[in-house]
Design a protein around this motif. Structure first.
Motif, short mmCIF file in Angstrom:
data_model
loop_
_atom_site.label_atom_id
_atom_site.label_comp_id
_atom_site.label_asym_id
_atom_site.label_seq_id
_atom_site.Cartn_x
_atom_site.Cartn_y
_atom_site.Cartn_z
N ASN A 8 46.36 30.15 47.22
CA ASN A 8 46.15 30.96 46.04
C ASN A 8 45.76 32.47 46.28
N LEU A 9 46.30 33.42 45.70
CA LEU A 9 45.83 34.82 45.97
C LEU A 9 46.13 35.46 44.53
N THR A 10 44.94 36.23 44.28
CA THR A 10 44.96 36.91 43.13
C THR A 10 44.48 38.63 43.51
N GLN A 11 44.79 39.41 42.82
CA GLN A 11 44.52 40.80 42.83
C GLN A 11 42.99 40.99 42.61
N SER A 12 42.40 40.41 41.37
CA SER A 12 41.28 40.54 41.07
C SER A 12 40.43 40.04 41.91
N ASN A 13 39.36 40.83 42.33
CA ASN A 13 38.38 40.51 43.31
C ASN A 13 38.79 40.11 44.58
N ASN A 14 40.29 40.50 44.95
CA ASN A 14 40.70 40.07 46.04
C ASN A 14 40.72 38.67 46.42
N PHE A 15 40.81 37.86 45.62
CA PHE A 15 40.59 36.41 45.67
C PHE A 15 41.95 35.92 46.90
N LYS A 16 41.08 34.97 47.54
CA LYS A 16 42.17 34.31 48.55
C LYS A 16 41.69 33.00 48.68
N ALA A 35 40.33 20.64 54.20
CA ALA A 35 39.55 21.72 54.20
C ALA A 35 39.93 22.71 53.03
N ILE A 36 38.93 23.50 52.39
CA ILE A 36 39.12 24.46 51.79
C ILE A 36 38.30 25.63 51.96
N LYS A 37 38.85 26.83 52.21
CA LYS A 37 38.13 28.37 52.49
C LYS A 37 38.56 29.11 51.54
N THR A 38 37.41 29.83 50.81
CA THR A 38 37.83 30.75 49.88
C THR A 38 36.99 32.11 50.04
N ARG A 39 37.68 33.11 50.04
CA ARG A 39 37.01 34.53 49.87
C ARG A 39 37.32 35.31 48.81
N GLN A 40 36.47 36.13 48.39
CA GLN A 40 36.59 37.25 47.38
C GLN A 40 35.60 38.29 47.50
N ASP A 41 35.98 39.39 46.97
CA ASP A 41 35.07 40.40 47.09
C ASP A 41 33.80 40.43 46.31
N GLU A 42 32.65 40.95 46.80
CA GLU A 42 31.32 40.84 46.03
C GLU A 42 30.83 39.44 46.12
N SER A 43 31.19 38.39 46.82
CA SER A 43 30.87 36.92 46.57
C SER A 43 30.99 36.57 48.13
N GLU A 44 29.76 35.55 48.32
CA GLU A 44 29.80 34.93 49.37
C GLU A 44 31.21 33.82 49.70
N ASP A 45 31.61 33.68 50.79
CA ASP A 45 32.69 32.87 51.09
C ASP A 45 32.20 31.53 50.96
N ILE A 46 33.28 30.61 50.29
CA ILE A 46 33.10 29.12 50.30
C ILE A 46 33.88 28.31 51.40
N ASN A 47 33.26 27.81 52.02
CA ASN A 47 34.00 26.83 53.10
C ASN A 47 33.58 25.26 52.87
N ARG A 48 34.50 24.48 52.94
CA ARG A 48 34.42 23.11 52.87
C ARG A 48 35.25 22.30 53.83
#
Length: 354
Positions: A150-158, A181-194
């Protein structure tokens, strides 16, 4: 922008490496002799090489089709092969035997165990698994890989989501592993890793009893768990073992080693008992379901109980592709102070299986 490109390049690099490995496994040992004959109830005839029969579906490879043929086991009238097969019966007995055309008559099958030299009289319905034992190492492997992105321009979500399995079946034992596994990154937020993964070995006995030794790992941000390693050993039994449903349970002991985030200032080692259940349903048109649940009452920590639940629903597509919906739930009645009791994840992925 550069950060995003590097993240995507890393994802595609790992995907290509895994895909190349699976393709190598598929190409390795592709040579086969066209010496197996199958006659269906509608009098259609197929000549090729039987690869396996599992979950009520027989797979046969031919030189006149780019794709393997998949046939319902109960639709077969006669079968002739010079191969030796590992055959599992409904009651759990495992036999090395040949399957010949004249051995199937009115649903009756006569098997000759080449190890014990015994003759076993059974029926087609009582045979739940067939695998050629003359084929090499790769032919006994089962693997699947599904990925969601999943990729979105909003908050550079990946977000990258992966669910995968790998298994090997021998005459009287099997090895199975998984990696999710799930790995999530977005601006102004901590990474989510599981991440959760498992590796286990089972040794089978008569009447569908088995011994199981396995190790599981879990890491997630929600419970501030850097790493949990659970090693367990137990005994179990399949109560239902047919061409459409497997249902079994296991009990035993486990050793739990946990490392939490530094902010919690605590780590744990504990002994636990466990009781688990697994339900595997397949051949319901193109759908299959696999779920397992394990409860861990602690033996060394008062009133602590953990539980792990997994559910996968898969829809089969042509050419061995599939769509999978997966859910995982983890619960801890007495987590360290400041950590959450539960964590769950839902994943939708697209994949391919060997």
């Amino acid at each position: 922008m550069t950060h995003t490109k590097n993240w995507l390049n890393g994802i595609f690099l790992h995907f290509h490496i895994v895909l190349a490995g699976i393709m190598w496994l598929c190409c390795y040992g592709t040579g086969y002799a066209q010496n197996d004959t199958i006659i269906l109830k509608n009098k259609d005839r197929l000549i090729g090489e039987i690869k396996e029969m599992d979950r009520g579906v027989l797979i046969i490879e031919t030189d006149y089709s780019d794709s393997d043929f998949k046939l319902k086991w109960i639709d077969i009238k006669k079968l002739s092969s010079n191969q030796t097969f590992l055959i599992t019966l409904k009651e759990g007995k495992r036999i090395n035997s040949k399957l010949q055309m004249d051995s199937i008559n009115g649903g009756r099958v006569v098997l000759h165990d080449i190890i014990t030299k015994d003759y076993i009289y059974t029926t087609i319905d009582d045979i739940v698994y067939v695998k050629s034992v003359k084929q090499g190492f790769v032919s006994r492997l089962d693997a699947s890989l599904s990925i969601g992105l999943n990729l979105t321009q909003s908050n550079n979500f990946k977000q990258l989501s992966v669910r995968s399995t790998l298994g090997y079946t021998a005459n009287y034992w099997s090895v199975a592993g998984s990696y999710n596994a799930i790995k999530t990154r977005q601006d102004e937020s901590e990474d989510i890793n599981r991440t959760d993964a498992s590796l286990g070995i089972k040794y089978f006995f008569n009447h569908d009893y088995f011994v199981n030794v396995s190790s599981e790992i879990l890491s997630n941000n929600e419970q501030q768990l850097k790493l949990r390693v659970t090693t367990k050993a137990g005994v179990g039994k399949y109560f239902v073992h047919t061409n459409r449903v497997y249902f079994g349970s296991a009990v035993g002991l486990a050793w739990n080693n946990e490392r939490y985030e530094e902010a919690l200032g605590t780590n744990r080692n504990s002994a636990e008992a466990f009781v688990g259940m697994e339900l595997n349903m397949f051949d319901f048109k193109d759908f299959s379901l696999l779920t397992n649940a394990v409860v861990y009452p602690s033996l060394t920590e008062s009133h602590r109980v953990r539980s792990d639940i997994k559910l996968d629903v898969k829809y089969d597509l042509p050419l061995d592709f599939f769509i999978k919906m997966g859910a995982t739930y983890n619960y801890d009645k007495r987590p360290p102070e400041g950590a959450n009791k539960e964590d769950y994840v839902f994943q939708a992925t697209f994949g391919w299986e060997l």
